[in-house]
Enzyme design. Sequence first.
Site, PDB file in Angstrom:
ATOM      1  N   GLU A 187       0.850  -1.190   0.000  1.00  0.00           N
ATOM      2  CA  GLU A 187       0.000   0.000   0.000  1.00  0.00           C
ATOM      3  C   GLU A 187       0.886   1.241   0.000  1.00  0.00           C
ATOM      4  O   GLU A 187       2.044   1.195   0.421  1.00  0.00           O
ATOM      5  CB  GLU A 187      -0.900  -0.050   1.251  1.00  0.00           C
ATOM      6  CG  GLU A 187      -1.741   1.168   1.528  1.00  0.00           C
ATOM      7  CD  GLU A 187      -2.854   1.389   0.521  1.00  0.00           C
ATOM      8  OE1 GLU A 187      -2.516   1.721  -0.629  1.00  0.00           O
ATOM      9  OE2 GLU A 187      -4.044   1.261   0.879  1.00  0.00           O
ATOM     10  N   ASP A 188       0.341   2.365  -0.494  1.00  0.00           N
ATOM     11  CA  ASP A 188       1.127   3.600  -0.489  1.00  0.00           C
ATOM     12  C   ASP A 188       1.097   4.296   0.861  1.00  0.00           C
ATOM     13  O   ASP A 188       2.133   4.728   1.368  1.00  0.00           O
ATOM     14  CB  ASP A 188       0.664   4.550  -1.606  1.00  0.00           C
ATOM     15  CG  ASP A 188      -0.822   4.888  -1.548  1.00  0.00           C
ATOM     16  OD1 ASP A 188      -1.553   4.281  -0.723  1.00  0.00           O
ATOM     17  OD2 ASP A 188      -1.273   5.747  -2.329  1.00  0.00           O
ATOM     18  N   ILE A 189      -0.085   4.399   1.481  1.00  0.00           N
ATOM     19  CA  ILE A 189      -0.198   5.155   2.728  1.00  0.00           C
ATOM     20  C   ILE A 189      -1.322   4.600   3.591  1.00  0.00           C
ATOM     21  O   ILE A 189      -2.370   4.219   3.085  1.00  0.00           O
ATOM     22  CB  ILE A 189      -0.422   6.662   2.441  1.00  0.00           C
ATOM     23  CG1 ILE A 189      -0.381   7.488   3.726  1.00  0.00           C
ATOM     24  CG2 ILE A 189      -1.712   6.899   1.665  1.00  0.00           C
ATOM     25  CD1 ILE A 189      -0.297   8.994   3.472  1.00  0.00           C
ATOM     26  N   ILE A 190      -1.065   4.515   4.890  1.00  0.00           N
ATOM     27  CA  ILE A 190      -2.098   4.182   5.869  1.00  0.00           C
ATOM     28  C   ILE A 190      -2.493   5.480   6.548  1.00  0.00           C
ATOM     29  O   ILE A 190      -1.669   6.124   7.202  1.00  0.00           O
ATOM     30  CB  ILE A 190      -1.590   3.174   6.926  1.00  0.00           C
ATOM     31  CG1 ILE A 190      -1.080   1.886   6.259  1.00  0.00           C
ATOM     32  CG2 ILE A 190      -2.692   2.874   7.945  1.00  0.00           C
ATOM     33  CD1 ILE A 190      -2.123   1.045   5.593  1.00  0.00           C
ATOM     34  N   ASP A 191      -3.755   5.877   6.389  1.00  0.00           N
ATOM     35  CA  ASP A 191      -4.259   7.115   6.988  1.00  0.00           C
ATOM     36  C   ASP A 191      -5.067   6.743   8.234  1.00  0.00           C
ATOM     37  O   ASP A 191      -4.511   6.599   9.314  1.00  0.00           O
ATOM     38  CB  ASP A 191      -5.092   7.872   5.957  1.00  0.00           C
ATOM     39  CG  ASP A 191      -5.433   9.290   6.375  1.00  0.00           C
ATOM     40  OD1 ASP A 191      -5.446   9.569   7.588  1.00  0.00           O
ATOM     41  OD2 ASP A 191      -5.701  10.128   5.498  1.00  0.00           O
ATOM     42  N   GLY A 247      -6.586   3.865   8.596  1.00  0.00           N
ATOM     43  CA  GLY A 247      -6.439   2.421   8.774  1.00  0.00           C
ATOM     44  C   GLY A 247      -7.692   1.645   8.424  1.00  0.00           C
ATOM     45  O   GLY A 247      -7.663   0.413   8.343  1.00  0.00           O
ATOM     46  N   THR A 286      -9.386   1.496   5.578  1.00  0.00           N
ATOM     47  CA  THR A 286      -9.287   0.832   4.279  1.00  0.00           C
ATOM     48  C   THR A 286      -8.546  -0.490   4.405  1.00  0.00           C
ATOM     49  O   THR A 286      -8.984  -1.523   3.881  1.00  0.00           O
ATOM     50  CB  THR A 286      -8.566   1.741   3.268  1.00  0.00           C
ATOM     51  OG1 THR A 286      -9.286   2.962   3.126  1.00  0.00           O
ATOM     52  CG2 THR A 286      -8.452   1.067   1.909  1.00  0.00           C
ATOM     53  N   LYS A 291       0.477   7.599   8.487  1.00  0.00           N
ATOM     54  CA  LYS A 291       0.213   8.958   8.963  1.00  0.00           C
ATOM     55  C   LYS A 291      -0.184   8.947  10.443  1.00  0.00           C
ATOM     56  O   LYS A 291      -0.998   8.133  10.866  1.00  0.00           O
ATOM     57  CB  LYS A 291      -0.906   9.576   8.118  1.00  0.00           C
ATOM     58  CG  LYS A 291      -1.119  11.057   8.349  1.00  0.00           C
ATOM     59  CD  LYS A 291      -2.224  11.599   7.457  1.00  0.00           C
ATOM     60  CE  LYS A 291      -1.813  11.663   6.000  1.00  0.00           C
ATOM     61  NZ  LYS A 291      -2.817  12.388   5.173  1.00  0.00           N
ATOM     62  N   PHE A 301      -1.304  16.284   4.095  1.00  0.00           N
ATOM     63  CA  PHE A 301      -1.703  15.595   2.871  1.00  0.00           C
ATOM     64  C   PHE A 301      -0.546  15.655   1.885  1.00  0.00           C
ATOM     65  O   PHE A 301      -0.154  16.728   1.434  1.00  0.00           O
ATOM     66  CB  PHE A 301      -2.962  16.203   2.254  1.00  0.00           C
ATOM     67  CG  PHE A 301      -3.589  15.282   1.241  1.00  0.00           C
ATOM     68  CD1 PHE A 301      -4.454  14.282   1.647  1.00  0.00           C
ATOM     69  CD2 PHE A 301      -3.280  15.386  -0.109  1.00  0.00           C
ATOM     70  CE1 PHE A 301      -5.015  13.408   0.721  1.00  0.00           C
ATOM     71  CE2 PHE A 301      -3.837  14.521  -1.039  1.00  0.00           C
ATOM     72  CZ  PHE A 301      -4.706  13.532  -0.620  1.00  0.00           C
ATOM     73  N   VAL A 302       0.014  14.485   1.587  1.00  0.00           N
ATOM     74  CA  VAL A 302       1.202  14.418   0.738  1.00  0.00           C
ATOM     75  C   VAL A 302       0.856  13.799  -0.611  1.00  0.00           C
ATOM     76  O   VAL A 302      -0.077  13.007  -0.740  1.00  0.00           O
ATOM     77  CB  VAL A 302       2.336  13.622   1.417  1.00  0.00           C
ATOM     78  CG1 VAL A 302       2.866  14.372   2.632  1.00  0.00           C
ATOM     79  CG2 VAL A 302       1.880  12.224   1.818  1.00  0.00           C
ATOM     80  N   ASP A 358      -1.704  10.497  -5.102  1.00  0.00           N
ATOM     81  CA  ASP A 358      -2.389  11.512  -5.902  1.00  0.00           C
ATOM     82  C   ASP A 358      -3.284  12.415  -5.072  1.00  0.00           C
ATOM     83  O   ASP A 358      -3.588  12.139  -3.910  1.00  0.00           O
ATOM     84  CB  ASP A 358      -3.251  10.832  -6.971  1.00  0.00           C
ATOM     85  CG  ASP A 358      -4.531  10.244  -6.378  1.00  0.00           C
ATOM     86  OD1 ASP A 358      -5.636  10.638  -6.803  1.00  0.00           O
ATOM     87  OD2 ASP A 358      -4.429   9.383  -5.467  1.00  0.00           O
ATOM     88  N   ARG A 417       0.688  12.125  -9.518  1.00  0.00           N
ATOM     89  CA  ARG A 417       1.300  10.795  -9.528  1.00  0.00           C
ATOM     90  C   ARG A 417       2.644  10.810 -10.257  1.00  0.00           C
ATOM     91  O   ARG A 417       3.465   9.912 -10.080  1.00  0.00           O
ATOM     92  CB  ARG A 417       0.367   9.776 -10.189  1.00  0.00           C
ATOM     93  CG  ARG A 417      -0.927   9.513  -9.438  1.00  0.00           C
ATOM     94  CD  ARG A 417      -1.613   8.263  -9.984  1.00  0.00           C
ATOM     95  NE  ARG A 417      -2.998   8.140  -9.554  1.00  0.00           N
ATOM     96  CZ  ARG A 417      -3.407   7.611  -8.404  1.00  0.00           C
ATOM     97  NH1 ARG A 417      -2.505   7.190  -7.542  1.00  0.00           N
ATOM     98  NH2 ARG A 417      -4.688   7.517  -8.114  1.00  0.00           N
TER      99      ARG A 417
END
Length: 218
Positions: free
Chosen positions: A134-138, A140, A142, A166, A187-188, A194, A200
Site C-alpha cells: 500500500e502507499d499510505i495508511i491514513d 487504517g 481501508t 500517517k 496531505f502528501v 495523488d 502521480r
Amino acid sequence: MATRSPGVVISDDEPGYDLDLFCIPNHYAEDLERVFIPHGLIMDRTERLARDVMKEMGGHHIVALCVLKGGYKFFADLLDYIKALNRNSDRSIPMTVDFIRLKSYCNDQSTGDIKVIGGDDLSTLTGKNVLIVEDIIDTGKTMQTLLSLVRQYNPKMVKVASLLVKRTPRSVGYKPDFVGFEIPDKFVVGYALDYNEYFRDLNHVCVISETGKAKYKA
C-alpha cells in the site's frame, strides 16, 4: 539474526526541503509547499524493507498484492529489490503478483466508505504468503477492510507493507507490518500518491499547497 527495521519517524516540525533544490515539473511549481521525502531516500528505505520482507516471508511462495493506484510505484520498486535478493541468494522462493483497486478518498479526506472497484480472482491467495503493498495508511479503515476480505481466502500468512503511515487522531490504531516512513498529519502527494488523480508523476513525496488543492479539487 537482524530484527525488522522500524519505520523512519518524521517529526511534526520537520520543515522538508525547498522545491528549488530538486527537479520539480513546472506545471506543479505553484501547487506544492515543500519536498517532504526525496526520491533517493525513498529508494534506500525501500531496499531495506525488501530485506525485511524476505527475512520474514521468504520461506514459502509469496503473492505480492498491489493496492492500486497509489501503491504501484512503491510496489514496483519494492519488488525489484526483492527480485534482486532472490537472484543473489542461495535460497530463492517463487513469487507472483496480483492487483486490487480500492476507493476511499474524495479530495483530501478519507471518506470511510471503502469500495473495491477492481481486482483479480483472490482465490489464488489460498495457502500462500500474501504481502499487501500500500502507499499510505491514513485512518487504517481501508486496510482493515481489505485484510478482512483477503482472510476469507485462507492464506497461509498475510503481511502489509506501507510506504507511509500517517499520525492522525482519525486513526483506528492499525499499524502495518513493514513501514517505510511515519509522517505527520499532512496531505502528501507524489511517487504515485495523488490528489484527485494529479501529482502521480512526481518522483518525490511532497506536501501539497492550498493553491494546489483549490486548482485540482473535484
